[in-house]
Design a protein around this motif. Structure first.
Motif, PDB file in Angstrom:
ATOM      1  N   ASN A 218       1.334 -50.624   6.327  1.00 47.45           N
ATOM      2  CA  ASN A 218       1.083 -51.203   5.008  1.00 47.45           C
ATOM      3  C   ASN A 218       0.081 -50.374   4.207  1.00 47.45           C
ATOM      4  O   ASN A 218       0.214 -50.251   2.985  1.00 47.45           O
ATOM      5  CB  ASN A 218       0.637 -52.662   5.135  1.00 47.45           C
ATOM      6  CG  ASN A 218       1.812 -53.549   5.521  1.00 47.45           C
ATOM      7  OD1 ASN A 218       2.840 -53.545   4.863  1.00 47.45           O
ATOM      8  ND2 ASN A 218       1.664 -54.281   6.601  1.00 47.45           N
ATOM      9  N   LEU A 219      -0.904 -49.781   4.877  1.00 46.98           N
ATOM     10  CA  LEU A 219      -1.828 -48.881   4.193  1.00 46.98           C
ATOM     11  C   LEU A 219      -1.085 -47.657   3.655  1.00 46.98           C
ATOM     12  O   LEU A 219      -1.312 -47.231   2.520  1.00 46.98           O
ATOM     13  CB  LEU A 219      -2.947 -48.429   5.128  1.00 46.98           C
ATOM     14  CG  LEU A 219      -4.053 -49.431   5.433  1.00 46.98           C
ATOM     15  CD1 LEU A 219      -4.978 -48.891   6.523  1.00 46.98           C
ATOM     16  CD2 LEU A 219      -4.845 -49.755   4.174  1.00 46.98           C
ATOM     17  N   LEU A 220      -0.220 -47.092   4.476  1.00 47.39           N
ATOM     18  CA  LEU A 220       0.546 -45.915   4.057  1.00 47.39           C
ATOM     19  C   LEU A 220       1.424 -46.228   2.845  1.00 47.39           C
ATOM     20  O   LEU A 220       1.590 -45.389   1.960  1.00 47.39           O
ATOM     21  CB  LEU A 220       1.397 -45.386   5.208  1.00 47.39           C
ATOM     22  CG  LEU A 220       0.643 -44.652   6.310  1.00 47.39           C
ATOM     23  CD1 LEU A 220       1.490 -44.533   7.567  1.00 47.39           C
ATOM     24  CD2 LEU A 220       0.195 -43.282   5.834  1.00 47.39           C
ATOM     25  N   LEU A 221       1.973 -47.437   2.799  1.00 49.18           N
ATOM     26  CA  LEU A 221       2.824 -47.827   1.669  1.00 49.18           C
ATOM     27  C   LEU A 221       2.060 -47.805   0.353  1.00 49.18           C
ATOM     28  O   LEU A 221       2.649 -47.624  -0.716  1.00 49.18           O
ATOM     29  CB  LEU A 221       3.408 -49.228   1.884  1.00 49.18           C
ATOM     30  CG  LEU A 221       4.488 -49.364   2.941  1.00 49.18           C
ATOM     31  CD1 LEU A 221       4.929 -50.808   3.065  1.00 49.18           C
ATOM     32  CD2 LEU A 221       5.675 -48.466   2.632  1.00 49.18           C
TER      33      LEU A 221
ATOM     34  N   LEU B  49       9.263 -43.191   4.774  1.00 47.65           N
ATOM     35  CA  LEU B  49       8.286 -42.128   4.990  1.00 47.65           C
ATOM     36  C   LEU B  49       7.083 -42.649   5.782  1.00 47.65           C
ATOM     37  O   LEU B  49       6.572 -41.964   6.670  1.00 47.65           O
ATOM     38  CB  LEU B  49       7.839 -41.535   3.653  1.00 47.65           C
ATOM     39  CG  LEU B  49       7.060 -40.231   3.730  1.00 47.65           C
ATOM     40  CD1 LEU B  49       7.831 -39.167   4.495  1.00 47.65           C
ATOM     41  CD2 LEU B  49       6.743 -39.732   2.327  1.00 47.65           C
ATOM     42  N   ALA B  50       6.651 -43.873   5.482  1.00 42.57           N
ATOM     43  CA  ALA B  50       5.538 -44.475   6.239  1.00 42.57           C
ATOM     44  C   ALA B  50       5.919 -44.607   7.710  1.00 42.57           C
ATOM     45  O   ALA B  50       5.106 -44.323   8.600  1.00 42.57           O
ATOM     46  CB  ALA B  50       5.169 -45.835   5.654  1.00 42.57           C
TER      47      ALA B  50
ATOM     48  N   LEU C 237       2.856 -39.432  14.188  1.00 44.75           N
ATOM     49  CA  LEU C 237       1.432 -39.543  14.504  1.00 44.75           C
ATOM     50  C   LEU C 237       1.126 -40.969  14.940  1.00 44.75           C
ATOM     51  O   LEU C 237       1.540 -41.900  14.262  1.00 44.75           O
ATOM     52  CB  LEU C 237       0.593 -39.222  13.265  1.00 44.75           C
ATOM     53  CG  LEU C 237       0.834 -37.890  12.576  1.00 44.75           C
ATOM     54  CD1 LEU C 237       0.135 -37.857  11.229  1.00 44.75           C
ATOM     55  CD2 LEU C 237       0.344 -36.762  13.453  1.00 44.75           C
ATOM     56  N   ASN C 238       0.388 -41.138  16.006  1.00 42.22           N
ATOM     57  CA  ASN C 238      -0.019 -42.499  16.359  1.00 42.22           C
ATOM     58  C   ASN C 238      -1.222 -42.891  15.508  1.00 42.22           C
ATOM     59  O   ASN C 238      -1.761 -42.090  14.747  1.00 42.22           O
ATOM     60  CB  ASN C 238      -0.292 -42.641  17.861  1.00 42.22           C
ATOM     61  CG  ASN C 238      -1.472 -41.819  18.334  1.00 42.22           C
ATOM     62  OD1 ASN C 238      -2.355 -41.446  17.578  1.00 42.22           O
ATOM     63  ND2 ASN C 238      -1.477 -41.533  19.626  1.00 42.22           N
ATOM     64  N   VAL C 239      -1.641 -44.140  15.631  1.00 43.79           N
ATOM     65  CA  VAL C 239      -2.734 -44.674  14.814  1.00 43.79           C
ATOM     66  C   VAL C 239      -4.010 -43.851  14.980  1.00 43.79           C
ATOM     67  O   VAL C 239      -4.684 -43.531  14.001  1.00 43.79           O
ATOM     68  CB  VAL C 239      -2.967 -46.167  15.150  1.00 43.79           C
ATOM     69  CG1 VAL C 239      -4.250 -46.683  14.545  1.00 43.79           C
ATOM     70  CG2 VAL C 239      -1.782 -46.996  14.672  1.00 43.79           C
ATOM     71  N   GLU C 240      -4.354 -43.498  16.209  1.00 40.79           N
ATOM     72  CA  GLU C 240      -5.583 -42.724  16.440  1.00 40.79           C
ATOM     73  C   GLU C 240      -5.495 -41.326  15.833  1.00 40.79           C
ATOM     74  O   GLU C 240      -6.481 -40.806  15.317  1.00 40.79           O
ATOM     75  CB  GLU C 240      -5.914 -42.642  17.931  1.00 40.79           C
ATOM     76  CG  GLU C 240      -6.487 -43.925  18.497  1.00 40.79           C
ATOM     77  CD  GLU C 240      -7.729 -44.430  17.755  1.00 40.79           C
ATOM     78  OE1 GLU C 240      -8.595 -43.617  17.376  1.00 40.79           O
ATOM     79  OE2 GLU C 240      -7.817 -45.644  17.537  1.00 40.79           O
ATOM     80  N   ALA C 241      -4.314 -40.707  15.886  1.00 40.44           N
ATOM     81  CA  ALA C 241      -4.156 -39.374  15.282  1.00 40.44           C
ATOM     82  C   ALA C 241      -4.308 -39.457  13.766  1.00 40.44           C
ATOM     83  O   ALA C 241      -4.921 -38.576  13.149  1.00 40.44           O
ATOM     84  CB  ALA C 241      -2.802 -38.785  15.658  1.00 40.44           C
TER      85      ALA C 241
ATOM     86  N   GLY D 298       9.421 -34.515   5.739  1.00 44.35           N
ATOM     87  CA  GLY D 298       9.505 -35.223   4.461  1.00 44.35           C
ATOM     88  C   GLY D 298       8.190 -35.344   3.727  1.00 44.35           C
ATOM     89  O   GLY D 298       8.148 -35.841   2.604  1.00 44.35           O
ATOM     90  N   VAL D 299       7.096 -34.904   4.356  1.00 49.99           N
ATOM     91  CA  VAL D 299       5.782 -34.967   3.698  1.00 49.99           C
ATOM     92  C   VAL D 299       5.362 -33.553   3.324  1.00 49.99           C
ATOM     93  O   VAL D 299       5.147 -32.713   4.185  1.00 49.99           O
ATOM     94  CB  VAL D 299       4.712 -35.604   4.624  1.00 49.99           C
ATOM     95  CG1 VAL D 299       3.345 -35.573   3.947  1.00 49.99           C
ATOM     96  CG2 VAL D 299       5.086 -37.023   4.993  1.00 49.99           C
TER      97      VAL D 299
END
Length: 191
Positions: A72-75, A84-85, A92-96, A114-115
């Motif tokens: 949701n933050l990425l959105l 894309l999110a 990438l995991n959350v910690e990465a 895509g980024v």
């Protein structure tokens, strides 16, 4: 809003799962990590976010509430939609993600398919101040040699997360040259 889904996996698709819930099969878009660990017939519980748009009604599922929060933050970042999110969380995991934001390393995000560099910078700017310090893991700022090692490892097919883990395993007193550091990182994978 559908906050979670619990049921049996009826199918594992290229980008999603079909989860049987009360006689209805729900298509839930999930990360590559979730798809890799489940099989048809397994029971699954996922935290979910429902995306409703004029031409879309899609359910996105996550193993943890933290993953859902990061989705949701990425959105909220300019130019980042649900697909894309989800791609970012699949790579990438959350910690990465947290480490990349805290170390201000936008190039980590540009490694996601895509980024581009501009979107990566937008993601970094949007997430700053929102990801917290995490689980107390040391923020790893990549030097030039380690950035080259990361590039080499991802070119060899390792994920960004695997490459960062291998780089973190390099002894602190290791020589700073790229070749030695790459060899030491590759030794991490042979253990």
């Amino acid at each position: 809003m559908i906050a979670s889904v619990s049921g049996d996996v009826q199918a594992v698709l290229e980008d999603s799962l079909i989860v049987g819930v009360g006689g209805v099969g729900l298509r839930v878009f999930v990360t590559a990590a979730v798809r890799a660990q489940v099989h048809v017939g397994d029971g699954v519980f996922l935290f979910t976010t429902l995306i409703v748009r004029e031409d879309l009604l899609a359910l996105y599922g996550f193993e943890t509430q933290e993953e859902e929060r990061f989705f949701n933050l990425l959105l909220g970042a300019d130019g980042v939609g649900p697909k894309l999110a989800l791609a970012v969380l699949s790579t990438l995991n959350v910690e990465a993600i947290r480490r990349a934001v805290l170390a201000e390393q936008a190039d980590i995000f540009s490694r996601v398919s895509g980024v581009g560099k501009k979107t990566a910078q937008k993601i970094l700017l949007h997430l700053q101040g929102k990801v917290g310090a995490g689980s107390g893991l040391e923020v790893m700022a990549l030097g030039d040699a380690d950035g080259d090692v990361l590039d080499a490892l991802t070119a060899l097919g390792y994920s960004v997360v695997e490459a960062q883990t291998a780089i973190q395993a390099i002894p602190r007193d290791a020589p700073p040259d790229m070749e030695t550091r790459l060899r030491l990182a590759l030794q991490y994978f042979s253990r």
